[in-house]
Design a protein around this motif. Structure first.
Motif, short mmCIF file in Angstrom:
data_model
loop_
_atom_site.label_atom_id
_atom_site.label_comp_id
_atom_site.label_asym_id
_atom_site.label_seq_id
_atom_site.Cartn_x
_atom_site.Cartn_y
_atom_site.Cartn_z
N HIS A 1 11.80 19.17 -4.02
CA HIS A 1 11.88 20.26 -4.60
C HIS A 1 12.96 20.21 -5.78
N ASP A 2 13.69 19.15 -5.83
CA ASP A 2 14.78 18.95 -6.94
C ASP A 2 14.20 18.28 -7.89
N GLY A 3 12.91 17.86 -7.99
CA GLY A 3 12.09 17.24 -9.13
C GLY A 3 12.82 15.76 -9.00
N SER A 4 13.32 15.24 -8.03
CA SER A 4 13.82 13.71 -8.38
C SER A 4 12.64 12.91 -7.89
N GLY A 5 11.65 13.49 -7.14
CA GLY A 5 10.55 12.36 -6.60
C GLY A 5 9.70 12.15 -7.86
N GLN A 6 8.98 10.79 -7.50
CA GLN A 6 8.16 10.48 -8.70
C GLN A 6 6.69 11.23 -8.94
N GLY A 7 6.36 11.79 -8.03
CA GLY A 7 4.93 12.72 -7.84
C GLY A 7 4.96 13.73 -7.00
N ASP A 8 3.87 14.35 -6.77
CA ASP A 8 3.67 15.58 -5.56
C ASP A 8 2.11 15.69 -5.58
N GLY A 9 1.54 16.59 -4.80
CA GLY A 9 0.35 16.66 -4.45
C GLY A 9 -0.86 16.62 -5.87
N LYS A 10 -0.16 16.75 -6.92
CA LYS A 10 -1.12 16.68 -8.10
C LYS A 10 -1.21 15.22 -8.61
N HIS A 11 0.11 14.56 -8.70
CA HIS A 11 0.10 13.52 -9.11
C HIS A 11 0.60 12.51 -7.86
N TYR A 12 -0.55 11.81 -7.29
CA TYR A 12 0.02 11.44 -5.97
C TYR A 12 -0.27 10.13 -5.76
N LEU A 13 -0.85 9.30 -6.80
CA LEU A 13 -1.16 7.78 -6.74
C LEU A 13 -0.43 7.20 -8.22
N ALA A 14 -0.22 5.76 -7.47
CA ALA A 14 0.83 5.14 -8.75
C ALA A 14 -0.34 4.39 -9.61
N LEU A 15 -1.54 4.82 -9.64
CA LEU A 15 -2.41 4.24 -10.62
C LEU A 15 -2.23 4.65 -11.97
N GLN A 16 -2.34 3.81 -12.80
CA GLN A 16 -2.09 4.04 -14.26
C GLN A 16 -3.63 4.25 -14.80
N PRO A 17 -3.55 4.81 -16.16
CA PRO A 17 -5.01 4.95 -16.63
C PRO A 17 -5.85 3.87 -16.91
N GLY A 18 -7.12 3.61 -16.40
CA GLY A 18 -7.87 2.59 -16.50
C GLY A 18 -7.72 1.68 -15.21
N GLU A 19 -6.80 2.08 -14.29
CA GLU A 19 -6.68 1.16 -13.08
C GLU A 19 -7.46 1.51 -12.05
N PHE A 20 -8.08 0.49 -11.25
CA PHE A 20 -8.76 0.94 -9.83
C PHE A 20 -8.46 0.11 -8.81
N ILE A 21 -8.79 0.47 -7.37
CA ILE A 21 -8.49 -0.40 -6.37
C ILE A 21 -9.54 -1.28 -6.39
N LEU B 1 0.74 -1.29 0.09
CA LEU B 1 -0.01 0.00 -0.06
C LEU B 1 0.94 1.15 0.29
N ARG B 2 2.11 1.24 0.59
CA ARG B 2 2.84 2.72 0.63
C ARG B 2 3.15 3.10 -0.73
N ASP B 3 3.53 1.86 -1.46
CA ASP B 3 3.73 2.30 -2.75
C ASP B 3 2.95 2.92 -3.70
N LEU B 4 1.57 2.83 -3.16
CA LEU B 4 0.36 3.38 -4.01
C LEU B 4 0.59 4.99 -4.08
N TYR B 5 1.28 5.46 -3.10
CA TYR B 5 1.36 6.77 -2.82
C TYR B 5 2.68 7.42 -3.12
N ILE B 6 2.79 8.27 -4.22
CA ILE B 6 3.97 8.54 -4.75
C ILE B 6 4.15 10.20 -4.77
N GLY B 7 3.39 10.93 -3.77
CA GLY B 7 3.57 12.30 -3.69
C GLY B 7 4.85 12.62 -2.66
N HIS B 8 5.85 12.57 -3.16
CA HIS B 8 7.30 12.77 -2.67
C HIS B 8 7.78 14.31 -2.62
N ALA B 9 6.91 14.98 -3.61
CA ALA B 9 7.33 16.16 -3.73
C ALA B 9 8.51 16.78 -3.57
#
Ligand SMILES: Cc1cc2nc3c(=O)[nH]c(=O)nc-3n(C[C@H](O)[C@H](O)[C@H](O)COP(=O)(O)OP(=O)(O)OC[C@H]3O[C@@H](n4cnc5c(N)ncnc54)[C@H](O)[C@@H]3O)c2cc1C
Ligand code: SF4
Length: 335
Positions: A198-218, A188-196
């Protein structure tokens, strides 16, 4: 409040029906209880033409909780989780977190899937259309800057505030994600990608915060029981009867004699993701003493990055998280 936009609601009753509806309407948005999504539609934050109601899908409505494990379908209502005798007896952190979400009417409508995928929040985002428009919008919608951190270089710091995720993360939960070609399972912890970062190295932020691909659901969330684990959840909120967390903390620990043998702490309401604190293993193996509390304070200080995205200052929310964590660890260790 503003008028709702026009939308069509599809109500499949099986997983196959959901997948069919998603294929036919790739831009459709999923609807659980609607207690977050409908508010966002009303505020003009999103305007989906089609909603796929997940609450009638039989395969997603099962809940099993016993001494061996816990499995909850995405469409199970929060009130059912909070009151389920097996959850209360064996996974108190999950029951307590579910019971603390919003108010009774929200818990009767709100679902596990909706809570785990809850949109991130910010004082500049959760506002009416005219208010946001008067402020030239922001990065999370159609604007060009972040009002919280104007030098954020494209990063949004909106806060994840769901209560269930941290509770389940302390139990090392896994989440089943359904897509047209089958199913995949993630911690479950890997579902959340909002590392935000500042150096841009994280996968996601407050806008892109879930690891779901288009069409996927829980589809479901699952926990394997750990014998001897004690767990609990606590949160501070502005209105005790119905409110998102200023900060929420989940703790799971194991005590063997006078030794702290296992410790997991997760925090919500502070970062763009629920944060399972890294480094708690190093605090285990001895008595519950000043060394543990100092170490816990340091982990919270280093990993909880709360910004001014709610009505309380960021540094205050970090302090609240630290105090709640300390109190919960003391209470659970004492038994
Ligand atoms: C006054 C108020 C107070 C609140 N207080 C709290 C609180 O204290 N704690 C808290 O956690 N929440 C709170 N909430 C938010 C909300 O009520 C809950 O988080 C609720 O659990 C959301 O679930 P839902 O089923 O209603 O989600 P919905 O609103 O139906 O959906 C939320 C999001 O999840 C997506 N979604 C739904 N199901 C799935 C799925 N199976 N797979 C993938 N995506 C899915 C939707 O598309 C949407 O983006 C509050 C809301 C209000 C209005
Ligand atoms: S933190 Fe995100 S939601 Fe808040 S103002 Fe910045 S971009 Fe907008």
């Amino acid at each position: 409040m503003e008028a709702l936009c026009e939308f069509q609601v599809l109500s499949p009753t099986s997983l196959a029906g959901v997948l069919e509806a998603r294929t036919a309407h790739p831009q459709a948005q999923l609807l659980g209880g609607g207690t977050d999504l409908v508010v966002n539609i009303r505020r003009g934050i999103v305007a989906p033409a089609v909603l796929i109601d997940m609450t009638g899908v039989a395969e997603l409505r099962a809940i099993r909780a016993d001494a061996q494990g816990l499995e909850i379908g995405a469409s199970v209502r929060l009130a059912e989780v909070a009151q389920h005798p097996g959850v209360v007896a064996h996974y108190p952190v999950v029951a307590e977190a579910a019971a603390s979400i919003a108010g009774p009417t929200h818990r009767n409508m709100g679902t596990v899937g909706g809570n785990l995928c809850l949109d991130t929040r910010c004082i500049f985002y959760n506002q009416s259309q005219w208010w946001r428009s008067a402020n030239n919008h922001c990065l999370k919608t159609t604007g060009e800057i972040c009002h919280v951190a104007p030098k954020s270089r494209g990063v949004c710091f909106a806060t994840f505030s769901g209560d269930l995720a941290p509770a389940l993360m302390t139990l090392d939960a896994e989440v089943d994600i359904q897509h047209a070609a089958g199913k995949r399972t993630l911690p479950l912890r890997d579902l959340y990608i909002g590392h935000a970062r500042h150096d841009g190295s994280g996968q996601g932020d407050g806008k892109h915060y879930l690891a779901l691909q288009p069409g996927e659901f829980i589809a479901a969330v699952r926990v394997t029981s750990t014998p001897g684990l004690r767990s609990g959840y606590d949160k501070i909120r502005i209105r005790r009867s119905i409110e998102y967390p200023v900060a929420g903390v989940a703790v799971a620990l194991r005590r063997v004699g006078d030794t702290l043998a296992h410790l997991r702490v997760a925090v919500t309401g502070t970062n763009p993701r629920p944060v399972l604190l890294e480094g708690t293993e190093a605090l285990c193996g001895g008595a519950l003493d000043a060394r543990v509390f100092k170490g816990l304070d340091e982990l919270v200080r280093d990993q909880i990055m709360s910004m001014k995205t709610t009505f309380t200052p960021g540094h205050y929310r970090r302090r609240v998280a630290g105090v709640l964590a300390r109190r919960l660890v003391q209470r659970l260790f004492a038994g």
